[in-house]
Design an enzyme around this catalytic site. Structure first.
Site, PDB file in Angstrom:
ATOM      1  CB  CYS A  73      43.266  40.056  31.917  1.00 36.95           C
ATOM      2  SG  CYS A  73      43.623  40.450  33.631  1.00 36.95           S
ATOM      3  CG  ASN A  74      37.821  37.316  34.190  1.00 40.45           C
ATOM      4  OD1 ASN A  74      36.623  37.178  34.059  1.00 40.45           O
ATOM      5  ND2 ASN A  74      38.676  36.420  33.736  1.00 40.45           N
ATOM      6  CB  CYS A 183      40.955  34.502  37.288  1.00 40.74           C
ATOM      7  SG  CYS A 183      42.731  34.718  37.028  1.00 40.74           S
TER       8      CYS A 183
HETATM    9  N1  DGL Z   1      44.306  36.347  34.247  1.00 43.03           N
HETATM   10  C1  DGL Z   1      43.985  37.448  35.082  1.00 43.03           C
HETATM   11  C2  DGL Z   1      42.473  37.586  35.251  1.00 43.03           C
HETATM   12  O1  DGL Z   1      41.744  37.097  34.465  1.00 43.03           O
HETATM   13  C3  DGL Z   1      44.768  37.308  36.321  1.00 43.03           C
HETATM   14  C4  DGL Z   1      44.611  38.475  37.232  1.00 43.03           C
HETATM   15  C5  DGL Z   1      45.796  38.851  38.027  1.00 43.03           C
HETATM   16  O2  DGL Z   1      46.861  39.073  37.450  1.00 43.03           O
HETATM   17  O3  DGL Z   1      45.637  38.991  39.230  1.00 43.03           O
HETATM   18  O4  DGL Z   1      41.936  38.177  36.128  1.00 43.03           O
END
Ligand code: DGL
Length: 259
Positions: A73-74, A183
């Site tokens: 998750c970024n 993301c």
């Molecule tokens: N998959 C997450 C990321 O890489 C989603 C972020 C979120 O939940 O807003 O940022």
């Protein structure tokens, strides 16, 4: 220790795009994937809340005996990985928007980045951006609503297409030739993005690089699983397991878990 699983977590189902890369590079490895869908999206939450949720996910995976954790998750990486690395003994792999290769390769001197508010406003992101993209125009766009649509099983909806059209317009007008996906939910958008973007625009995401880095760190620590032939891959979500099934198919064990 090498037979212990690799733990992978995300705010939701998006990190399965990273799991796919890891599994295809190291099919021998046992994995446990944790989708904190009930708390998605992390993007609009503040740094402290993101650290708290990242600790909860980490503790769960440590209880499952994971040998290494991939923060898929970024938003969690850019806000919480420093904390995790200083407070737990096992190795952590994170993911950040691949702004460097885009900035180095652009010919139009304009690149686009689509990411969450939490990622774009993080210190880590501004550091990387200042370091590598100072001489190019960076069109930043917060992907408000995208994660929610994917979490609700609306990846292939008209709503998604309309939202993406709005987000891409300023990038198209600025003549970007690279679009960085910041993301882990967004690689699932690639077929739609390719439809909406001019043909010459290249899309970059960091999934493959994360898998390679995971392998390198496992090798460095002598943690590669050389033995198991049929790896065990378990998926846990506190959301709707059907959404992960729609992304990965029915081959894997995907369970609802109240965590
Ligand atoms: N998959 C997450 C990321 O890489 C989603 C972020 C979120 O939940 O807003 O940022």
């Amino acid at each position: 220790m090498s037979k212990q699983p690799i733990g992978i977590f995300d705010s939701g189902v998006g990190g399965t795009s990273i799991w796919k890369e890891i599994h295809s590079l190291m099919p021998n490895e046992n994995t446990i994937y944790l989708s904190d869908s009930i708390n998605a999206p992390y993007g609009p939450k503040g740094k402290d809340a993101i650290i708290k949720l990242s600790i909860k996910n980490t503790e769960y995976l440590l209880n499952k005996n994971c040998k290494l954790i991939v923060v898929a998750c970024n938003t969690a990486t850019t806000n919480a990985i420093d904390y995790l690395r200083s407070n737990y003994a096992i190795p952590f792999i994170g993911i950040e928007p691949a702004i460097k290769p885009a900035a180095l390769q652009t010919k139009t001197d304009a690149i686009g980045i689509l990411a969450t508010k939490g990622t774009l406003s993080s210190e880590l992101f501004s550091k990387t951006s200042n370091l590598f993209a100072r001489n190019v125009e960076v069109i930043e766009q917060i992907g408000n609503g995208i994660v929610e649509l994917i979490e609700n099983g609306k990846l292939h909806s008209e709503e998604m297409k309309s939202l993406l059209k709005i987000y891409l317009q300023p990038m198209i007008e600025a003549h970007i030739d690279y679009l960085v996906l910041g993301c882990t939910h967004y690689p699932y958008l690639i077929p739609i993005l390719l439809e909406l973007l001019p043909k010459h625009v290249r899309i970059i995401d960091s999934g493959e690089a994360v898998a390679r880095q995971t392998k390198a760190v496992l090798e460095k620590h002598n943690l590669i699983n050389l033995k198991s032939l049929n790896s065990k891959n378990d998926f846990f979500t506190n959301g709707n397991p059907e959404v992960i099934k729609s992304l990965l198919g029915n081959t894997f064990n995907i369970e609802y878990l109240d965590f």
